[in-house]
Write a protein that holds these residues in place. Structure first.
Motif, mmCIF file in Angstrom:
data_model
loop_
_atom_site.group_PDB
_atom_site.id
_atom_site.type_symbol
_atom_site.label_atom_id
_atom_site.label_comp_id
_atom_site.label_asym_id
_atom_site.label_seq_id
_atom_site.Cartn_x
_atom_site.Cartn_y
_atom_site.Cartn_z
ATOM 1 N N SER A 14 0.835 -1.208 0.000
ATOM 2 C CA SER A 14 0.000 0.000 0.000
ATOM 3 C C SER A 14 0.869 1.256 0.000
ATOM 4 O O SER A 14 0.601 2.215 -0.723
ATOM 5 N N ARG A 18 1.423 4.271 -3.042
ATOM 6 C CA ARG A 18 1.172 5.690 -2.734
ATOM 7 C C ARG A 18 2.411 6.539 -2.943
ATOM 8 O O ARG A 18 2.346 7.645 -3.467
ATOM 9 N N THR A 86 -5.508 -1.279 -6.201
ATOM 10 C CA THR A 86 -5.021 -0.015 -5.621
ATOM 11 C C THR A 86 -4.551 0.914 -6.736
ATOM 12 O O THR A 86 -4.881 2.114 -6.729
ATOM 13 N N SER A 157 -13.124 1.638 3.097
ATOM 14 C CA SER A 157 -12.157 1.171 2.115
ATOM 15 C C SER A 157 -11.077 2.219 1.917
ATOM 16 O O SER A 157 -11.373 3.375 1.592
ATOM 17 N N ALA A 158 -9.834 1.798 2.111
ATOM 18 C CA ALA A 158 -8.720 2.741 1.973
ATOM 19 C C ALA A 158 -8.505 3.123 0.516
ATOM 20 O O ALA A 158 -8.065 4.232 0.221
ATOM 21 N N GLN A 159 -8.821 2.205 -0.390
ATOM 22 C CA GLN A 159 -8.640 2.535 -1.812
ATOM 23 C C GLN A 159 -9.599 3.640 -2.214
ATOM 24 O O GLN A 159 -9.239 4.587 -2.911
ATOM 25 N N ASP A 306 -6.987 -7.910 4.663
ATOM 26 C CA ASP A 306 -6.122 -8.755 3.825
ATOM 27 C C ASP A 306 -5.591 -9.982 4.569
ATOM 28 O O ASP A 306 -4.974 -10.852 3.959
ATOM 29 N N LYS A 333 -12.557 -8.917 -3.706
ATOM 30 C CA LYS A 333 -11.086 -8.794 -3.676
ATOM 31 C C LYS A 333 -10.519 -9.439 -4.950
ATOM 32 O O LYS A 333 -11.235 -9.641 -5.910
HETATM 33 C C1 S3P Z 1 -5.561 -1.334 -0.009
HETATM 34 C C2 S3P Z 1 -6.770 -1.345 0.588
HETATM 35 C C3 S3P Z 1 -7.578 -2.558 0.823
HETATM 36 C C4 S3P Z 1 -6.746 -3.820 0.652
HETATM 37 C C5 S3P Z 1 -5.834 -3.775 -0.531
HETATM 38 C C6 S3P Z 1 -4.903 -2.564 -0.478
HETATM 39 C C7 S3P Z 1 -4.867 -0.044 -0.198
HETATM 40 O O1 S3P Z 1 -8.643 -2.573 -0.098
HETATM 41 O O2 S3P Z 1 -7.591 -4.950 0.564
HETATM 42 O O3 S3P Z 1 -5.053 -4.945 -0.583
HETATM 43 O O4 S3P Z 1 -3.662 -0.021 -0.513
HETATM 44 O O5 S3P Z 1 -5.517 1.004 -0.053
HETATM 45 P P1 S3P Z 1 -10.023 -1.786 0.205
HETATM 46 O O6 S3P Z 1 -9.689 -0.389 0.436
HETATM 47 O O7 S3P Z 1 -10.842 -1.898 -1.020
HETATM 48 O O8 S3P Z 1 -10.611 -2.539 1.369
#
Ligand code: S3P
Length: 425
Positions: A14, A18, A86, A157-159, A306, A333
């Motif tokens: 991640s 970024r 991502t 969701s971080a993405q 994850d 996923k």
């Molecule tokens: C990630 C966020 C997660 C994770 C992915 C990486 C990221 O997904 O499952 O492997 O780097 O922001 P979600 O944000 O969709 O849950």
């Protein structure tokens, strides 16, 4: 298996995505050490090169040098994000603020993953999107001058959160976002602060203020706790010995699995806690332990999303039942992890069920044996390879090479662990 090893883990996936993206957005030269160089990281680097940045080859153990131009340049070619959700989602956010059309696509797995949850709020900011199907890639984004956004995310969701925050960065507009459940990983917020931006978080709303412009960085990427988790899992299953994993990121939004493992009776100690570029990092020391089942509550899920494949295989060998509630996100996923976890666990001789959004695993002492369907999903492959380290197990993966998405040296390191190794990530 007896283990005795002291190992590094690969760079955080991640954080690598970024950092590469922000460095490409900066004007000037950035230098990154410790970055992940797996297939997913290469997907981001490849797309950034198409968008005008110069990115040196991603080679394990070597510094990455990025020459950004301040803005992206239009690409005539389709931007192929490979397997990486991502890359696709974060770049959709940034491209929303660039006044040209870009088409993004991905492999079969990525094309089935939902994108409207990202593009709907970006469209409200002013970007336009055309889909070939009903949802999912390929999608063409036409960027625009963006309006500020205040948005409640449909899922934590971080993405998704990061796509919107990065649209704010590139479009120089304020973005306020709120997550409905537990807090997802906060690397974007931390990194933006390290880049000098104002990001406030009152525990409810996350507020981004467009206070500057992206500057080049010299930075380091910590080890990936999600990759470390598989080695931790193998050490917990081992009968004897100790494993030390060096310089692992221990950001509390990523270490939910350690809290669950502690509840299950796992012994994982943290040593040498220090800060790397605004992220907490330390060594994990793991020894074998008998595990017991637990309940994983909905609010915990974003902090260990994850790690559910790994926790589920460990649960199959624990005493008692483990229940993961509200894990419907696993269906979207890299594969339908909810269905695949349950079916593969049954294939190798465990008792597991996926019903609605709940995954239930009944633990017992059994000898895992059978052929696992990975659907090319790196985390399914690594989880079942870990289960395959139990004594006398005969677990086969239909696609062992898919670990290259996030952890190319995984199989080698799993072997090095039992041989008492000191390896390279
Ligand atoms: C990630 C966020 C997660 C994770 C992915 C990486 C990221 O997904 O499952 O492997 O780097 O922001 P979600 O944000 O969709 O849950």
């Amino acid at each position: 298996m007896r283990i005795d090893a002291d190992l590094p883990v690969p760079g955080d996936k991640s954080i690598t995505h970024r950092m590469l993206i922000l460095a490409a957005m900066a004007r000037g030269r950035s230098r990154i050490t410790g970055a992940l160089t797996s297939l997913d990281a290469r997907s981001t680097a490849r797309v950034l090169r198409r968008l005008g940045a110069t990115v040196s080859p991603l080679v394990a153990g070597r510094e990455i040098v990025i020459e950004g131009r301040g803005r992206f340049r239009r690409s005539e070619r389709v931007l192929h994000c490979g397997n990486s959700g991502t890359s696709a989602r974060l770049l959709l956010g940034l491209l929303s603020a660039h006044p040209f059309a870009s088409t993004l696509t991905g492999d079969r797995s990525l094309r089935r993953r939902p994108m409207r949850r990202v593009t709907d709020p970006l469209a409200r900011m002013g970007a336009r999107f055309s889909f070939t199907g009903s949802d999912g890639l390929p999608v063409t984004v036409r960027g625009a001058t963006l309006a500020p956004l205040r948005h409640e995310l449909p899922v934590s969701s971080a993405q998704l959160k990061s796509a919107l925050l990065l649209a704010g960065v590139a479009g120089e507009v304020a973005v306020d976002v709120r997550e409905p459940g537990g807090r997802s990983r906060d690397h974007t917020e931390r990194m933006l602060r390290a880049f000098g931006y104002r990001v406030d978080d009152d525990g409810d709303w996350i507020r981004f203020a467009p206070t500057g412009r992206v500057l080049p960085v010299t930075s380091q990427v910590p080890g990936d706790p999600s990759s470390a988790a598989f080695l931790v899992g193998a050490a917990l299953l081992s009968e004897d010995g100790q494993l030390r994993l060096r310089d692992v990121g221990v950001n509390p939004t990523r270490t939910g699995f350690l809290r669950v493992l502690a509840r299950m009776g796992g012994r994982v100690a943290l040593e040498g806690l220090h800060d790397v570029g605004g992220e907490p990092v330390g060594d994990l020391i793991v020894s074998g332990a008998g595990l017991r089942g637990t309940e994983v509550a909905p609010g915990e899920i974003p902090g260990l999303i994850d790690e559910i494949p790994l926790l589920a295989v460990l649960a199959s060998r624990a005493e008692g039942t483990t229940v993961f509630r509200e894990v419907g996100e696993l269906r979207v996923k890299e594969s339908d992890r909810l269905a695949l976890l349950a079916s593969n666990l049954r294939t190798v001789g465990a008792t597991a069920a996926a019903e609605g959004n709940t995954l239930t695993v009944q633990g017992r002492d059994f000898v895992p044996a059978g052929r696992v369907v990975t659907a090319g999903d790196h985390r399914i492959a690594m989880a079942f390879a870990v289960l395959g380290t139990t004594p006398k197990a005969r677990v086969q993966l239909d696609d062992p090479a898919c670990v290259g998405i996030s952890f190319p040296a995984f199989h080698e390191m799993l072997r090095a662990m039992s041989a008492g190794g000191k390896g390279r990530a």
